[in-house]
Write a protein that holds these residues in place. Structure first.
Motif, mmCIF file in Angstrom:
data_model
loop_
_atom_site.group_PDB
_atom_site.id
_atom_site.type_symbol
_atom_site.label_atom_id
_atom_site.label_comp_id
_atom_site.label_asym_id
_atom_site.label_seq_id
_atom_site.Cartn_x
_atom_site.Cartn_y
_atom_site.Cartn_z
ATOM 1 N N PHE A 54 37.687 50.845 57.077
ATOM 2 C CA PHE A 54 37.308 52.170 57.571
ATOM 3 C C PHE A 54 36.150 52.804 56.816
ATOM 4 O O PHE A 54 35.396 53.588 57.376
ATOM 5 N N MET A 55 36.017 52.483 55.535
ATOM 6 C CA MET A 55 35.000 53.157 54.724
ATOM 7 C C MET A 55 33.772 52.296 54.462
ATOM 8 O O MET A 55 32.764 52.801 53.993
ATOM 9 N N GLY A 56 33.860 50.993 54.717
ATOM 10 C CA GLY A 56 32.714 50.124 54.472
ATOM 11 C C GLY A 56 32.414 49.917 52.997
ATOM 12 O O GLY A 56 31.267 49.740 52.612
ATOM 13 N N ILE A 57 33.450 49.941 52.167
ATOM 14 C CA ILE A 57 33.294 49.715 50.728
ATOM 15 C C ILE A 57 34.031 48.434 50.384
ATOM 16 O O ILE A 57 35.246 48.355 50.512
ATOM 17 N N GLU A 58 33.276 47.429 49.945
ATOM 18 C CA GLU A 58 33.866 46.154 49.568
ATOM 19 C C GLU A 58 33.780 46.025 48.060
ATOM 20 O O GLU A 58 32.830 45.451 47.521
ATOM 21 N N LEU A 59 34.761 46.587 47.369
ATOM 22 C CA LEU A 59 34.869 46.524 45.916
ATOM 23 C C LEU A 59 36.210 45.870 45.603
ATOM 24 O O LEU A 59 37.236 46.537 45.512
ATOM 25 N N PRO A 60 36.220 44.520 45.469
ATOM 26 C CA PRO A 60 37.484 43.806 45.284
ATOM 27 C C PRO A 60 38.206 44.203 44.001
ATOM 28 O O PRO A 60 37.585 44.460 42.968
ATOM 29 N N VAL A 61 39.518 44.222 44.077
ATOM 30 C CA VAL A 61 40.362 44.596 42.954
ATOM 31 C C VAL A 61 40.198 43.617 41.793
ATOM 32 O O VAL A 61 40.348 43.994 40.633
ATOM 33 N N SER A 62 39.848 42.385 42.077
ATOM 34 C CA SER A 62 39.698 41.380 41.018
ATOM 35 C C SER A 62 38.390 41.519 40.237
ATOM 36 O O SER A 62 38.203 40.870 39.216
ATOM 37 N N THR A 63 37.492 42.380 40.667
ATOM 38 C CA THR A 63 36.210 42.574 39.987
ATOM 39 C C THR A 63 36.420 43.285 38.657
ATOM 40 O O THR A 63 37.151 44.269 38.573
ATOM 41 N N GLN A 64 35.746 42.800 37.615
ATOM 42 C CA GLN A 64 35.788 43.467 36.311
ATOM 43 C C GLN A 64 34.857 44.670 36.360
ATOM 44 O O GLN A 64 33.648 44.513 36.545
ATOM 45 N N VAL A 65 35.426 45.862 36.210
ATOM 46 C CA VAL A 65 34.653 47.098 36.287
ATOM 47 C C VAL A 65 35.037 47.983 35.099
ATOM 48 O O VAL A 65 36.210 48.298 34.908
ATOM 49 N N GLY A 66 34.036 48.385 34.320
ATOM 50 C CA GLY A 66 34.275 49.254 33.182
ATOM 51 C C GLY A 66 34.589 50.677 33.610
ATOM 52 O O GLY A 66 34.428 51.051 34.776
ATOM 53 N N PRO A 67 35.022 51.498 32.678
ATOM 54 C CA PRO A 67 35.365 52.894 32.991
ATOM 55 C C PRO A 67 34.132 53.713 33.347
ATOM 56 O O PRO A 67 33.011 53.399 32.949
ATOM 57 N N GLY A 68 34.351 54.772 34.110
ATOM 58 C CA GLY A 68 33.275 55.695 34.445
ATOM 59 C C GLY A 68 32.389 55.242 35.579
ATOM 60 O O GLY A 68 31.254 55.690 35.691
#
Length: 173
Positions: A66-80
């Motif tokens: 629905f939002m067109g955001i593909e940010l997989p949960v398995s991706t390493q992402v730092g805070p902020g």
């Protein structure tokens, strides 16, 4: 965040995300959901697996569908992490994103030849609207990627990558 349990990691990263997106309620919702799914993904036990299926599945279905955001949960992402407008963001799961990074709408972080040759985005990087960062490249700390830029080589710390130039010519009148 070293030696933190999943709950503490969730709390610290979500607090940083919340501060970074103070004026962006949609981004706050997406990132809260994202961090919750990451928490349940890294927690062990049958209840955690069930919670991940519920939280992670609903996150993926709603944000991608629905939002067109593909940010997989398995991706390493730092805070902020800062999401600006959030539409059309595509991140390959093998990409790594540092702390205090800004992703604007239409950004793609992807691979070139294999599923693992993805970008590493260091801390404090801003990526402009429609930019594409592709392949096993490193974007150095504090670098700025301009709108619609295509990056396929390493970018040094603090550098700016400009988008294709718009040339304005004076009229002959």
């Amino acid at each position: 965040m070293i030696d933190q349990n999943p709950r503490e990691t969730f709390r610290t990263t979500w607090a940083a995300d919340r501060r970074a997106n103070a004026s962006y309620p949609k981004s706050r919702i997406v990132l809260r959901w994202f961090r919750s799914a990451q928490r349940w993904r890294t927690t062990s036990g049958p209840v955690a697996r069930l919670m991940f299926l519920i939280v992670g599945g609903s996150y993926k279905a709603f944000t991608e569908g629905f939002m067109g955001i593909e940010l997989p949960v398995s991706t390493q992402v730092g805070p902020g992490l800062r999401l600006r407008h959030g539409v059309g963001i595509v991140v390959n799961p093998a990409s790594r994103i540092g702390a205090n990074v800004m992703l604007r709408q239409g950004v793609t972080l992807g691979n070139r030849t294999s599923t693992a040759d993805c970008p590493v985005i260091e801390d404090d990087v801003e990526i402009g609207v429609g930019a594409v960062v592709i392949g096993a490249v490193t974007i150095g700390r504090g670098a700025r990627i301009g709108p619609n830029a295509v990056v396929f080589r390493d970018v040094p710390r603090g550098a700016a990558v400009l988008s294709p130039a718009s040339e304005i010519r004076p009229s002959n009148a």
